[in-house]
Scaffold this motif. Sequence first.
Motif, PDB file in Angstrom:
ATOM      1  N   GLN A  44      -4.202   9.083   5.433  1.00 42.00           N
ATOM      2  CA  GLN A  44      -3.063   9.082   6.362  1.00 42.00           C
ATOM      3  C   GLN A  44      -2.218   7.809   6.252  1.00 42.00           C
ATOM      4  N   VAL A  45      -2.404   7.059   5.189  1.00 45.71           N
ATOM      5  CA  VAL A  45      -1.577   5.863   4.980  1.00 45.71           C
ATOM      6  C   VAL A  45      -0.700   6.055   3.745  1.00 45.71           C
ATOM      7  N   TYR A  46      -1.346   6.356   2.628  1.00 45.25           N
ATOM      8  CA  TYR A  46      -0.613   6.522   1.374  1.00 45.25           C
ATOM      9  C   TYR A  46      -0.300   8.003   1.156  1.00 45.25           C
ATOM     10  N   PRO A  47       0.968   8.346   0.909  1.00 42.59           N
ATOM     11  CA  PRO A  47       1.282   9.750   0.611  1.00 42.59           C
ATOM     12  C   PRO A  47       0.558  10.204  -0.651  1.00 42.59           C
ATOM     13  N   ARG A  48       0.299  11.485  -0.713  1.00 47.65           N
ATOM     14  CA  ARG A  48      -0.443  12.062  -1.829  1.00 47.65           C
ATOM     15  C   ARG A  48       0.326  11.897  -3.136  1.00 47.65           C
ATOM     16  N   GLN A 104       0.916  21.817   3.360  1.00 42.62           N
ATOM     17  CA  GLN A 104       1.800  20.788   3.921  1.00 42.62           C
ATOM     18  C   GLN A 104       1.780  19.555   3.037  1.00 42.62           C
ATOM     19  N   GLN A 105       2.819  19.362   2.278  1.00 44.39           N
ATOM     20  CA  GLN A 105       2.923  18.191   1.402  1.00 44.39           C
ATOM     21  C   GLN A 105       3.848  17.168   2.061  1.00 44.39           C
ATOM     22  N   HIS A 106       3.565  15.864   1.851  1.00 47.36           N
ATOM     23  CA  HIS A 106       4.425  14.818   2.406  1.00 47.36           C
ATOM     24  C   HIS A 106       5.042  14.031   1.264  1.00 47.36           C
ATOM     25  N   TYR A 107       6.360  14.030   1.232  1.00 47.00           N
ATOM     26  CA  TYR A 107       7.072  13.292   0.195  1.00 47.00           C
ATOM     27  C   TYR A 107       7.666  12.032   0.798  1.00 47.00           C
ATOM     28  N   VAL A 108       7.808  11.011  -0.042  1.00 42.79           N
ATOM     29  CA  VAL A 108       8.402   9.757   0.421  1.00 42.79           C
ATOM     30  C   VAL A 108       9.875  10.008   0.718  1.00 42.79           C
TER      31      VAL A 108
END
Lengths: 426, 174
Positions: free
Chosen positions: A237-241, A122-126
């Motif tokens: 959980q604040v800054y996306p990877r 699960q990747q989180h993109y801006v």
Amino acid sequence: MQGMDSFFTRFRNQLVLVAVLLAQTIGLAIQVRRPVESATPDPSTISLARYWVVSVVTPFERFFHGFGHNLRYGWTNYIDLRNTREQNAALQKQIADMRIQQAAIAQDAIQGHRLQALLAFQQHYVAATVAAQVIGTSGSDLSRVIYIDKGSADGLKSDQAVITPDGIVGKLRDVFPHTSQVLLINDQTSGAGVLLASTRIRAILRGTSTGRITINNLTADSRIKPGETVLTSGGDQVYPRGLNVGTIESIAPDPDHQPYTLIQLRPAANLSQLEEVLVITGTQPDLPIQAQKDLALGAVTAEAQAQAAAARAAELKAAEEAKSAAEIVADRLPSLRDTVDPNAPPATPAVDGQDSVVKIPHPLPTLHPDRYTPGTTPPAADLTPGSANSLLAPSSVPPSTTNSSASVQKKAPKTPHAQPETSPNP
Amino acid sequence: MATRSYTSRRELEEHSFHPAVSLLVPLAAIILQALLPKPLPRLAILDLPLIVTLFFAVSRRSPIAGALTGAAIGLVQDALTNQPIGVNGMAKTVIGYAAASIGVQVDVENLSTRILINLGFSLVNSTLLFLINRRLIGQPGFHLSWFHELLRAVINTAVAIPIFVLLDNAKRTD
């Protein structure tokens, strides 16, 4: 009663001082929670007190910021336009270079996405950002905080990451309707989960009282070198990877916490002079549309580059094969070397430009020429059918010294009654 | 013709200020303190609210007024930071009280005295902030570079002297 009055009168100053200090101490006790977390937003009552003060101060900050901004805008956009064309040309070139780099990265990115999908990673993109202007600071170097001109009315919330195109800046702490307080990553109460780019070591980033950013939870590791890039790990959980944090500046043993090392970083974003920032208001598991388009464009460019490279390689191979075939034939038929095709095109330089003249090896001069020696046989046109078979005198000049059959014919003695050639063609 | 009689040095040199000055000067100091480090980050070393607290305290020569002025300025200053509200408030309360108390005893119009007061109270302010953060709030990670604090004291003193001269014009003798 009179004694009490005289006590209050006599110690009035001291009593007021104690009362004021006591009131503030109680106020501190209410605010401070255990453990002390200055990075977290305040309770609603404290936030209200801050809001009143911020409401008084920020209009002045907005005014002066707007004044300065308009002054700079007018200067840079209307008056100071020197070197703009050169900068534009340089930027165009940079874009072209970046397209090529993008193409190189796109294939890896596509492969990475495929592997992530296989692993259900699960990747989180801006996905969405809000641009904001920096209008003020806390005014104290013990509290590294800035104020931006966007607030909850613009969709901002506490704990959202604040970045610039260069790297991370901090996170939102208190959010007011039209203003927000950003806690910078170099404040001594800040922290972030980070990842060392090349070694993939996870660590925790901390700010210091001197405004530096450090990592002090790693033990000595010879793989960690100055200059290594540090990225966000996404674990906080604040800054996306994957956002840029900075580069390692120095590594030294931590005198206060042995056996840990003190790794100092140079922040990627210029934290001391921020003008505009982006607040990340949303992330998504898929790449944003524009990024997908960029990736597709990069992939197409990479494919086109690969095809062009393959075509070039095939062309070179064909030329190589043609050359080697000609050499095989030349080895088997040495006489062909001396023939010149008048219709042949002029010699062209090699494709790679390394060897423009193809050197054809010639056989060594014959030590004992006989009738089979090339160049000693007269042309068939000079032979008369039925005439006596006469032995031809060997040529005094070996054929290797000549470049054409015509010269061979000149040097070979013409025998009108020579026997027809019966011997097999060598 | 009305004549005034002063019975003590305190009464002789006790000054008051127009309410607008009492309100706007501290506010201007706080706003400038918040604005200046944005274009010039190194100016964060200044503490204009401290200078204003000292000026009003030594001019009014009233420890209660000094303590309350210091508390008000410090609390507003705290509200702009990420620190708990009261850290600067407590420090400046003590400084306002102490400066006013000293102002009763010595000639605060003298340049040397002003230099000593600013230099000394700037260091006292740093010490109080350190103690409040470390001991009262309990932040063991809170550190101060004492060389930096000494530099802060020197720079604050250099800035305070012309500000004091400027603000002397706003004084009115009761």
